[in-house]
Design a protein around this motif. Structure first.
Motif, PDB file in Angstrom:
ATOM      1  N   LEU B 171     104.215 -52.085 -80.026  1.00 52.12           N
ATOM      2  CA  LEU B 171     105.342 -51.535 -79.289  1.00 52.12           C
ATOM      3  C   LEU B 171     105.156 -50.037 -79.030  1.00 52.12           C
ATOM      4  N   TRP B 172     104.633 -49.316 -80.037  1.00 51.64           N
ATOM      5  CA  TRP B 172     104.517 -47.851 -79.933  1.00 51.64           C
ATOM      6  C   TRP B 172     103.451 -47.441 -78.953  1.00 51.64           C
ATOM      7  N   TRP B 173     102.301 -48.116 -79.039  1.00 56.41           N
ATOM      8  CA  TRP B 173     101.231 -47.811 -78.095  1.00 56.41           C
ATOM      9  C   TRP B 173     101.680 -48.079 -76.670  1.00 56.41           C
ATOM     10  N   SER B 174     102.246 -49.272 -76.432  1.00 50.77           N
ATOM     11  CA  SER B 174     102.545 -49.625 -75.049  1.00 50.77           C
ATOM     12  C   SER B 174     103.642 -48.722 -74.476  1.00 50.77           C
ATOM     13  N   TRP B 175     104.680 -48.472 -75.278  1.00 49.42           N
ATOM     14  CA  TRP B 175     105.747 -47.611 -74.753  1.00 49.42           C
ATOM     15  C   TRP B 175     105.342 -46.151 -74.725  1.00 49.42           C
ATOM     16  N   GLY B 176     104.514 -45.750 -75.678  1.00 49.17           N
ATOM     17  CA  GLY B 176     104.011 -44.377 -75.672  1.00 49.17           C
ATOM     18  C   GLY B 176     103.230 -44.083 -74.397  1.00 49.17           C
ATOM     19  N   ILE B 177     102.291 -44.977 -74.070  1.00 48.12           N
ATOM     20  CA  ILE B 177     101.492 -44.799 -72.852  1.00 48.12           C
ATOM     21  C   ILE B 177     102.395 -44.866 -71.621  1.00 48.12           C
ATOM     22  N   CYS B 178     103.372 -45.771 -71.685  1.00 47.92           N
ATOM     23  CA  CYS B 178     104.285 -45.941 -70.557  1.00 47.92           C
ATOM     24  C   CYS B 178     105.030 -44.627 -70.270  1.00 47.92           C
ATOM     25  N   VAL B 179     105.603 -44.039 -71.321  1.00 47.88           N
ATOM     26  CA  VAL B 179     106.345 -42.779 -71.138  1.00 47.88           C
ATOM     27  C   VAL B 179     105.405 -41.675 -70.651  1.00 47.88           C
ATOM     28  N   PHE B 180     104.207 -41.643 -71.228  1.00 54.15           N
ATOM     29  CA  PHE B 180     103.219 -40.642 -70.842  1.00 54.15           C
ATOM     30  C   PHE B 180     102.868 -40.770 -69.350  1.00 54.15           C
ATOM     31  N   THR B 181     102.635 -42.010 -68.906  1.00 55.83           N
ATOM     32  CA  THR B 181     102.293 -42.244 -67.499  1.00 55.83           C
ATOM     33  C   THR B 181     103.418 -41.795 -66.579  1.00 55.83           C
ATOM     34  N   VAL B 182     104.632 -42.208 -66.929  1.00 54.40           N
ATOM     35  CA  VAL B 182     105.770 -41.846 -66.086  1.00 54.40           C
ATOM     36  C   VAL B 182     105.908 -40.327 -66.013  1.00 54.40           C
ATOM     37  N   PHE B 183     105.757 -39.688 -67.173  1.00 47.06           N
ATOM     38  CA  PHE B 183     105.862 -38.235 -67.221  1.00 47.06           C
ATOM     39  C   PHE B 183     104.828 -37.577 -66.304  1.00 47.06           C
ATOM     40  N   CYS B 184     103.565 -37.965 -66.479  1.00 43.22           N
ATOM     41  CA  CYS B 184     102.492 -37.363 -65.684  1.00 43.22           C
ATOM     42  C   CYS B 184     102.724 -37.600 -64.196  1.00 43.22           C
ATOM     43  N   THR B 185     103.089 -38.840 -63.849  1.00 37.97           N
ATOM     44  CA  THR B 185     103.241 -39.175 -62.440  1.00 37.97           C
ATOM     45  C   THR B 185     104.386 -38.395 -61.806  1.00 37.97           C
ATOM     46  N   VAL B 186     105.520 -38.344 -62.512  1.00 36.47           N
ATOM     47  CA  VAL B 186     106.675 -37.638 -61.953  1.00 36.47           C
ATOM     48  C   VAL B 186     106.343 -36.162 -61.754  1.00 36.47           C
ATOM     49  N   ARG B 187     105.699 -35.557 -62.755  1.00 38.60           N
ATOM     50  CA  ARG B 187     105.335 -34.147 -62.636  1.00 38.60           C
ATOM     51  C   ARG B 187     104.382 -33.927 -61.464  1.00 38.60           C
ATOM     52  N   LEU B 188     103.429 -34.836 -61.335  1.00 34.36           N
ATOM     53  CA  LEU B 188     102.456 -34.689 -60.249  1.00 34.36           C
ATOM     54  C   LEU B 188     103.142 -34.801 -58.893  1.00 34.36           C
ATOM     55  N   VAL B 189     104.011 -35.806 -58.762  1.00 39.61           N
ATOM     56  CA  VAL B 189     104.670 -36.036 -57.475  1.00 39.61           C
ATOM     57  C   VAL B 189     105.521 -34.832 -57.089  1.00 39.61           C
ATOM     58  N   ASN B 190     106.103 -34.163 -58.085  1.00 38.70           N
ATOM     59  CA  ASN B 190     106.944 -33.010 -57.780  1.00 38.70           C
ATOM     60  C   ASN B 190     106.167 -31.721 -57.552  1.00 38.70           C
ATOM     61  N   SER B 191     104.853 -31.783 -57.722  1.00 35.93           N
ATOM     62  CA  SER B 191     104.056 -30.577 -57.508  1.00 35.93           C
ATOM     63  C   SER B 191     103.538 -30.559 -56.077  1.00 35.93           C
ATOM     64  N   SER B 192     102.771 -29.543 -55.775  1.00 36.05           N
ATOM     65  CA  SER B 192     102.197 -29.423 -54.444  1.00 36.05           C
ATOM     66  C   SER B 192     101.261 -30.593 -54.140  1.00 36.05           C
ATOM     67  N   TYR B 193     100.628 -31.136 -55.185  1.00 33.63           N
ATOM     68  CA  TYR B 193      99.741 -32.284 -54.982  1.00 33.63           C
ATOM     69  C   TYR B 193     100.525 -33.487 -54.472  1.00 33.63           C
ATOM     70  N   GLY B 194     101.704 -33.716 -55.082  1.00 37.53           N
ATOM     71  CA  GLY B 194     102.545 -34.816 -54.631  1.00 37.53           C
ATOM     72  C   GLY B 194     103.004 -34.613 -53.196  1.00 37.53           C
ATOM     73  N   ARG B 195     103.387 -33.364 -52.894  1.00 37.52           N
ATOM     74  CA  ARG B 195     103.819 -33.086 -51.512  1.00 37.52           C
ATOM     75  C   ARG B 195     102.687 -33.322 -50.529  1.00 37.52           C
ATOM     76  N   ALA B 196     101.473 -32.937 -50.921  1.00 37.84           N
ATOM     77  CA  ALA B 196     100.332 -33.164 -50.032  1.00 37.84           C
ATOM     78  C   ALA B 196     100.107 -34.658 -49.821  1.00 37.84           C
ATOM     79  N   MET B 197     100.285 -35.445 -50.879  1.00 38.70           N
ATOM     80  CA  MET B 197     100.140 -36.905 -50.738  1.00 38.70           C
ATOM     81  C   MET B 197     101.149 -37.447 -49.749  1.00 38.70           C
ATOM     82  N   LYS B 198     102.402 -36.985 -49.882  1.00 35.75           N
ATOM     83  CA  LYS B 198     103.439 -37.464 -48.960  1.00 35.75           C
ATOM     84  C   LYS B 198     103.114 -37.032 -47.539  1.00 35.75           C
ATOM     85  N   ALA B 199     102.579 -35.822 -47.386  1.00 34.56           N
ATOM     86  CA  ALA B 199     102.239 -35.340 -46.050  1.00 34.56           C
ATOM     87  C   ALA B 199     101.200 -36.252 -45.412  1.00 34.56           C
TER      88      ALA B 199
END
Lengths: 295, 349, 265
Positions: B171-199
């Motif tokens: 449970l800890w590994w799977s949810w730990g990685i899950c939270v980590f992934t969501v965190f990284c992805t959200v941060r990335l999407v909100n950065s200039s890199y994410g904006r460039a992807m949307k562009a």
């Protein structure tokens, strides 16, 4: 590799190649007109094989009737798929149509699984395609002869329709520039339906011959040939009919000859198509016969 | 101020998740825990799949292949040399793979990196031409992977697969990685890199005219997404403990596609919600396909029934509810608090 | 005088058709140069060849003394040439401010890892990009709609947003493809004044295509006229106005000084 062995492989390769080609034409035409990868196209091969199978085995229909019925019904299904699933989202981004096409493909496969069952049905091969003709050391299966003849005839008809008839010309015009055609007063939807019908009919013919060659009819039989046929369409330059047929031939020959030359690579046969595709994308992004498409 | 409040709320909700998992770990049965882990893995997969398909708008059909690459890589790196010797009966395993054995965490990291490298290799030919080819090449890659895995006996053990993996994933590994992934992805999407992807998604020509190297940003999004899919593959391998080439079919990709479409293509929040709904719902619908005795009638169960249902849902969503649950909007505390306030005042009236 | 763009003998073929023949132009800092001609004269082709969208078959493009022929569009953009498009290419689903912030991507110095962890140059860069974007929106009178979706803006504002976005690149050269198409006379006049102020306040050169003759005559220092891909005239607005060759190229259209209604609208 001696000559008769090479010729023998040539026969095998061309047989498979013709079948890929027939399937590829439909992909190519639909892509040309709608810029849509019709994922469900390969599954039409399966639908046609089942219709042919049921016609002969369950309803005891004569071969020609059963085959003609399979082709007609599959063509109709092609039109229905377009009208029901693709037409409502013509205006939305292409990614949406692509997703819908995947949905349709899965629906066809799993409907077949649910209604007919997953166990492969053995396709009854008619008498007139069994046996083979032997010339020297080369043996040409009668089925192969049929495949060549049928493919050539269908290809000729298809080219004639596209080059000479009004609707065919509208189709070609549509694949160049959608707006202009609308201004010219051509009924776009009729042309698109016609494209689907023609492509599906060719896939159906391919499906019947496919099931004579590999006589196991099952719900997922269209997936791999469908993928390979798309690759063939890309090889030939997507949007071009003769290119698609040629792409099919090249793919069929490549698969057969690679295994013939290096028998230990036989396990990799199904991967050949995608390696070819990647090589083509790297070297000639528009395919062998294709023109550069406007973006 | 609002930023401060949001951080506190986020930490607080993570604490609630943590408490729930602690409770679940000691009180829930094996089956429920398994579903909870599946949900975490599917959130990880869906969020990263949404990054390339929804945010960057590049239609990949490759997650099943990336899952497979990750699963195999991680499994090869955690199996003990003795186990490898035992399993590889047809052909011995290639040295030095046969003697390597690393901790689980390291194997997940390696799995992610290897998968990302594979994605970069795939991107080279594909992103040079029009985007549609990505769909076919990535789909084809799934087939190619099966062929390769079946044939490279000395690395993958062919169709026999890899057995006897230690069930590290909990449970800890799977949810730990899950939270980590969501965190990284959200941060990335909100950065200039994410904006460039949307562009690039919105208009590639305009993006290039603004100095964005579309090829680079697409490749980056693809590799980033593949990294997490590879890690998820490692988790999955050590959850089910036996893997073989035929396990990673296109069905995985199809399920993920349904998830991101229902959630709303481009919305990370939507992907999370839909991943929970579909994973849980898929389990609930399992009865369709299993034999059962309903009120004295024998029901044989029809395999494929769930898939029929799912494909119909997918088509219907595309035709009638294209924006899915969330459209392209995301969860924010601001919006959430406003929504609650609205509900409360509506209740008072 | 500070030479920015130096195009020499640029020719473009499209499948046998010559879309542009031996096109030459020089744009210096502080210049506003007009590019006019009837529809299909090759004006946008000239822009596309300059910005790397089309590979020219012969000729060369120098920018700030550097040969940029054959460079990719993003590389040319980053070197300092920003452009707008004839048929407005905004990121429609994104907010107005995001549209502008995207153009600053090339100036971002933080890595994706810094972005994820929120450390290093991340905050500083983000703050800079955001305040710069607001500044540009204010400049274009779009400050109030910053968080609205780009596609919800009226046509005229979309044009302005496109220019704000182009300016966010911090360009040395600004290429405007029909900037006042779809604007009413008042908006057009305001935009003309804005353009002149912009030129006076920023160290940039401007190249622009438009069909609105009075606007072009009003703002441009020099004008290049194209017809069927061939340069037929070069001169000051008053010289162009009285050039018989130009008048004959425009035969049938209401050329002299009045607004020519744009066929596409």
């Amino acid at each position: 590799m001696d000559l008769s062995f090479a010729l023998q492989q040539l026969v095998y390769g061309l047989t498979v190649g013709c079948l890929y080609g027939l399937l590829a034409i439909g992909y190519s035409m639909v892509y040309g007109v709608l810029r849509l990868i019709n994922f469900a196209h390969g599954d039409l091969l399966m639908v046609s094989a089942y219709i042919g199978f049921f016609g002969i085995v369950i309803f005891n229909l004569p071969w020609p009737v059963s085959f003609a019925g399979a082709i007609a019904l599959t063509a109709l299904l092609g039109i229905l798929i377009d009208r029901g699933a693709y037409k409502p989202i013509r205006k939305s981004p292409r990614i949406n149509a692509l997703i819908t096409a995947i949905g349709v493909s899965f629906l066809l496969e799993n409907l077949a699984l649910v209604t007919i069952g997953g166990r492969p049905k053995s396709f009854p091969t008619p008498q007139f395609v069994s046996g083979s003709i032997v010339i020297g050391d080369v043996s040409i299966p009668t089925l192969s002869v049929w495949v060549f003849v049928v493919t050539l005839v269908l290809l000729a008809i298809c080219m004639a329709v596209v080059k000479r008839t009004r609707i065919g010309m509208a189709m070609r015009a549509l694949s160049r520039d959608m707006e202009t055609v609308m201004l010219m007063g051509v009924d776009k939807d009729r042309v698109i339906s016609f494209t689907f019908a023609l492509g599906s009919a060719l896939a159906a013919a391919g499906g019947i011959m496919w099931s004579m060659k590999y006589p196991a009819v099952e719900p997922f039989m269209g997936v791999v040939p469908g993928l390979k046929a798309f690759v063939a369409a890309v090889l030939g330059g997507i949007g071009s009919i003769s290119g698609a047929a040629m792409g099919g031939m090249i793919l069929g020959l490549a698969e057969v000859f690679i295994v013939a030359v290096q028998p230990e690579w036989s396990g990799y046969r199904d991967a050949v198509a995608f390696f070819l595709m990647i090589v083509i994308l790297l070297t000639r992004p528009t395919g062998i016969m294709g023109e550069r498409l406007p973006d | 101020m609002a930023l401060y409040r949001d951080r506190i709320l986020t930490v607080f909700s993570l604490f609630i998740l943590f408490s729930f998992l602690t409770y679940a770990d000691s009180n829930f049965g094996h089956y429920t825990l398994r579903i909870l882990q599946n949900i975490a893995i599917f959130i990880t997969l869906a969020v990263s799949y949404n990054l390339i398909n929804g945010v960057a708008g590049q239609f990949s059909l490759g997650p099943n292949a990336f899952l497979a690459v990750g699963a195999y890589t991680s499994a090869i790196f955690t199996l003990s040399p003795e186990e490898k010797l035992r399993s590889f009966i047809i052909e011995p395993m290639l040295w030095p793979l046969s003697v390597i054995s690393v901790p689980f965490a390291a194997s997940l990291l390696i799995a992610g990196i290897v998968t990302a490298l594979v994605a970069i290799l795939m991107a080279m030919p594909v992103f040079r031409v029009r985007g549609d080819y990505l769909a076919i090449v990535s789909l084809g890659f799934g087939e190619v992977f099966q062929v390769l895995a079946n044939n490279s006996m000395s690395i993958t053990n062919g169709s026999l697969g890899l057995k006897g993996l230690y069930p590290y994933t909990n449970l800890w590994w799977s949810w730990g990685i899950c939270v980590f992934t969501v965190f990284c992805t959200v941060r990335l999407v909100n950065s200039s890199y994410g904006r460039a992807m949307k562009a690039v998604r919105e208009d590639e020509t305009a993006a290039e005219a603004m100095g964005i190297n579309a090829f680079r940003i697409k490749t980056f999004a693809f590799a980033f997404s593949a990294f997490f899919q590879g890690v998820a593959g490692g988790l999955l391998a050590h959850l089910i403990t036996t893997i073989s080439p035929s396990l990673f079919t296109f069905m995985f990709t199809f399920n993920l596609l349904i998830i991101i479409v229902i959630g709303g293509l481009g919305s990370t929040t939507g992907s999370i919600i839909a991943a929970i709904l579909i994973t849980w719902g898929g389990e609930a619908l399992r009865f369709f396909e299993e034999p059962a005795n309903l009120f004295g009638f024998q029901y044989d169960g029809v395999p494929g029934m769930r898939m029929v249902l799912f494909s119909v849902i997918l088509i219907l969503v595309m035709l009638f509810a294209r924006s899915g649950i969330m459209g392209r909007s995301e969860f924010t505390w601001e919006g959430f608090l406003g929504w609650i306030k609205n509900k409360l005042s509506a209740m008072k009236v | 005088m500070d030479l920015l763009l130096d195009i020499n003998g640029l020719s473009v073929f499209f499948g046998g058709v010559q879309a542009l023949t031996k096109f030459s132009i020089q744009i210096s800092r502080g210049d506003i140069i007009g590019l006019i001609g009837p529809n299909g004269a090759g004006k946008t082709t000239a822009f596309n060849a300059t910005t790397g969208r089309i590979r020219p078959s012969e000729g060369s493009v120098f920018f700030c003394g550097q040969k940029i022929t054959g460079w990719s569009p993003p590389r040319i953009a980053r070197s300092g040439i920003a452009r707008t498009f004839q048929n407005i290419k905004l990121y429609e689903d994104l907010s107005v401010i995001e549209n502008v912030m995207i153009a600053a991507h090339s100036s971002v110095s933080y890595s994706f890892i810094e972005a994820i962890l929120g450390v290093g140059r991340y905050s500083r860069d983000e703050t800079r990009i955001k305040s710069r974007a607001y500044e540009l929106l204010e400049l274009m009178n779009l400050g109030e709609v910053a968080s609205e979706q780009a596609s919800s803006l009226p046509y005229g504002s979309q044009r302005k947003l496109e220019i704000a976005r182009a300016l966010a690149l911090d360009p040395k050269l600004l290429l405007l493809d029909e900037p006042v198409a779809g604007m009413n006379p008042t908006e057009t006049r305001e935009f003309g004044e804005f353009l002149l102020t912009l030129r006076d306040n920023l160290p940039i050169g401007v190249g622009l295509i438009d069909h609105d003759m009075s606007f072009v005559m009003e703002v441009c220092d020099m004008i290049r006229v194209l017809d069927h891909g061939i340069p037929i005239a070069w001169g000051t607005p008053s010289a162009i106005r009285n050039n018989p060759e130009v008048i004959s190229a425009y035969l049938g259209t209401d050329f002299n000084g009045t607004t020519v209604k744009h066929a596409k609208n």
